[in-house]
Enzyme design. Structure first.
Site, mmCIF file in Angstrom:
data_model
loop_
_atom_site.group_PDB
_atom_site.id
_atom_site.type_symbol
_atom_site.label_atom_id
_atom_site.label_comp_id
_atom_site.label_asym_id
_atom_site.label_seq_id
_atom_site.Cartn_x
_atom_site.Cartn_y
_atom_site.Cartn_z
ATOM 1 N N LYS A 243 54.535 -40.688 -78.500
ATOM 2 C CA LYS A 243 54.543 -41.284 -79.845
ATOM 3 C C LYS A 243 53.582 -42.448 -79.964
ATOM 4 O O LYS A 243 52.972 -42.641 -81.009
ATOM 5 C CB LYS A 243 55.958 -41.726 -80.229
ATOM 6 C CG LYS A 243 56.850 -40.527 -80.501
ATOM 7 C CD LYS A 243 57.976 -40.880 -81.427
ATOM 8 C CE LYS A 243 58.647 -39.601 -81.909
ATOM 9 N NZ LYS A 243 59.745 -39.824 -82.801
ATOM 10 N N LYS B 201 55.840 -29.550 -79.616
ATOM 11 C CA LYS B 201 57.173 -29.463 -80.214
ATOM 12 C C LYS B 201 57.100 -29.550 -81.743
ATOM 13 O O LYS B 201 56.332 -30.327 -82.282
ATOM 14 C CB LYS B 201 58.006 -30.635 -79.680
ATOM 15 C CG LYS B 201 59.431 -30.675 -80.152
ATOM 16 C CD LYS B 201 60.149 -31.928 -79.641
ATOM 17 C CE LYS B 201 60.004 -33.124 -80.548
ATOM 18 N NZ LYS B 201 60.672 -33.003 -81.845
ATOM 19 N N LYS C 13 59.716 -33.438 -87.249
ATOM 20 C CA LYS C 13 59.761 -33.863 -88.657
ATOM 21 C C LYS C 13 58.564 -34.729 -89.000
ATOM 22 O O LYS C 13 58.135 -34.765 -90.131
ATOM 23 C CB LYS C 13 60.949 -34.794 -88.918
ATOM 24 C CG LYS C 13 62.280 -34.298 -88.734
ATOM 25 C CD LYS C 13 63.242 -35.419 -89.141
ATOM 26 C CE LYS C 13 64.260 -35.686 -88.085
ATOM 27 N NZ LYS C 13 63.929 -36.787 -87.200
HETATM 28 P P1 ATP Z 1 60.603 -37.289 -85.088
HETATM 29 O O1 ATP Z 1 59.303 -36.558 -85.158
HETATM 30 O O2 ATP Z 1 60.793 -38.300 -86.178
HETATM 31 O O3 ATP Z 1 60.926 -37.795 -83.723
HETATM 32 P P2 ATP Z 1 62.218 -34.995 -84.565
HETATM 33 O O4 ATP Z 1 61.996 -33.752 -85.320
HETATM 34 O O5 ATP Z 1 61.765 -35.067 -83.151
HETATM 35 O O6 ATP Z 1 61.665 -36.179 -85.443
HETATM 36 P P3 ATP Z 1 64.667 -36.418 -83.908
HETATM 37 O O7 ATP Z 1 65.410 -37.163 -84.963
HETATM 38 O O8 ATP Z 1 63.823 -37.195 -82.953
HETATM 39 O O9 ATP Z 1 63.786 -35.289 -84.628
HETATM 40 O O10 ATP Z 1 65.678 -35.556 -83.065
HETATM 41 C C1 ATP Z 1 66.914 -35.080 -83.594
HETATM 42 C C2 ATP Z 1 67.489 -33.994 -82.720
HETATM 43 O O11 ATP Z 1 66.735 -32.785 -82.887
HETATM 44 C C3 ATP Z 1 67.441 -34.299 -81.219
HETATM 45 O O12 ATP Z 1 68.625 -33.788 -80.627
HETATM 46 C C4 ATP Z 1 66.251 -33.542 -80.735
HETATM 47 O O13 ATP Z 1 66.326 -33.204 -79.371
HETATM 48 C C5 ATP Z 1 66.315 -32.304 -81.611
HETATM 49 N N1 ATP Z 1 65.005 -31.705 -81.789
HETATM 50 C C6 ATP Z 1 63.920 -32.307 -82.331
HETATM 51 N N2 ATP Z 1 62.887 -31.463 -82.363
HETATM 52 C C7 ATP Z 1 63.337 -30.293 -81.821
HETATM 53 C C8 ATP Z 1 62.727 -29.039 -81.576
HETATM 54 N N3 ATP Z 1 61.471 -28.836 -81.903
HETATM 55 N N4 ATP Z 1 63.473 -28.059 -81.034
HETATM 56 C C9 ATP Z 1 64.770 -28.274 -80.697
HETATM 57 N N5 ATP Z 1 65.405 -29.432 -80.896
HETATM 58 C C10 ATP Z 1 64.700 -30.446 -81.452
HETATM 59 MG MG MG Z 2 61.965 -36.901 -82.087
#
Ligand code: ATP
Ligand code: MG
Length: 339
Positions: free
Chosen positions: A117, A200, A203
């Protein structure tokens, strides 16, 4: 060894809209654990959301309520689970400070998510982004949570939580914090970007085409899947044939998770199929599973006062659990609380 009552805790950051990976890797498991009758606490970790890039206040507020709506629309029941946003329960940050003093810089320096990040310009990253995993340990341990359902990318942070708990217990000669276990299960514990099978799905990825949002309409979902990056080969005859094909593997994993089946079953059905056949089938399945959630989310978002009420009620119940744990922590550490 003290035996701790099984208790589930997890959270998601209100950065942008929820994406498919969050749903399959996290929320769907949250619902299953609730339905299995475990004690479940699910948080909207708004204090984590402000650690990365600047969050426009109105958007943060909206994303917090929308995530609450997504939780409920996906099947979380605010009566059976405790649902709240982190900033309403100050015990998280209070315990987080204590853990900042337990965690070692060497441990924090190993966190791959910080490196990802912060990117090349780590000097410009916020102190909050660096300390994030220590606050996450506090989120979990403020409830003595024993099980944390998360996606694969959060495994290292849950391991850090265990290290913090172990060092605290050791330093103070207590058996106070449990050894929390990460629950990483299912066919889609790491959903990959639709544009790059080695990255990955997130969001906060600047490319909207890289992900499916829970707020996308049916046409958008179908278009994003149609345009998803793939290789020119048909689907293989066996799961092993997916090994060096990250994009194909990703789409098969997503299909399996949505259909609640295994990769093997999906390959058995689509062996030898071209993406021209598989992608429309996946799009139909995604729309079938996600459309009811997104329409329920929209309905819930018509009444944000009710969402705020649910979050406030959840925060009160969460604090009732966290406060005695925090008070005991202060006592163990030798911090005087005389009121
Ligand atoms: P950001 O980009 O803001 O970090 P994010 O999509 O990674 O957003 P988080 O809020 O960090 O989302 O994570 C929320 C939950 O979703 C966590 O349990 C994380 O492990 C899971 N998660 C995030 N991205 C994935 C993915 N691509 N596949 C499976 N699980 C995911
Ligand atoms: Mg995340």
């Amino acid at each position: 060894m003290t035996s701790f009552t099984p208790r589930v805790f997890s959270g998601i950051q209100p950065t942008n809209h929820l994406q498919l990976g969050n749903y399959l890797g996290a929320v769907k498991r949250f619902v299953e654990m609730q339905d299995e009758g475990m004690e479940t606490i699910y948080c909207i970790v708004d204090l984590h959301a402000i650690t990365a890039s600047f969050q426009e206040p109105a958007r943060l507020r909206h994303a917090t309520r929308e995530l609450a709506a997504a939780y409920i629309a996906s099947g979380l029941d605010p009566k059976r689970s405790i649902l709240f946003n982190q900033s309403q329960v100050p015990q998280h940050t209070e315990l987080g400070w204590i853990f900042n003093c337990v965690a070692r810089l060497g441990w924090m320096n190993r966190m791959t998510q910080f490196k990802d990040k912060a990117g090349k310009n780590a000097e410009k990253a916020s102190l909050g982004l660096y300390a994030y995993p220590s606050l996450m340990a506090a989120d979990i341990l403020a409830y003595h949570a024993t099980h944390v359902p998360v996606g694969e990318d959060q495994k290292q942070h849950v391991e850090l939580t265990r290290d913090i708990a172990a060092k605290f217990n050791h330093d103070y000669g207590v058996d106070f914090f449990p050894e929390t276990e990460a629950i990483i299960e299912g066919a889609a514990t790491r959903v990959m970007s639709l544009r790059d099978g080695t990255k990955k799905m997130s969001k906060s990825d600047p490319s909207d085409a890289s992900r499916i949002n829970l707020t996308d309409d049916a046409d958008t979902i179908a278009k994003k899947i149609r345009k998803a990056k793939t290789d020119p080969e048909p689907l293989p005859e066996t799961v092993e044939g997916l090994e060096d094909r990250p994009e194909a593997r990703n789409l098969v994993n997503i299909y399996a998770a949505l259909a609640e089946t295994t990769r093997e079953a999906v390959i058995a059905e689509y062996a030898g199929a071209q993406f021209g056949t598989f992608k429309p089938a996946l799009a139909d399945l995604a729309v079938e599973k996600l459309a009811p959630i997104s329409s329920e989310m929209a309905r819930l978002m018509d009444d944000t006062a009710e969402i705020d009420r649910v979050l406030g009620d959840g925060a009160t119940r969460a604090a009732e659990i966290a406060e005695p744990i925090l008070a005991k922590t202060y006592d163990i550490v030798g911090l005087v609380r005389s009121r």
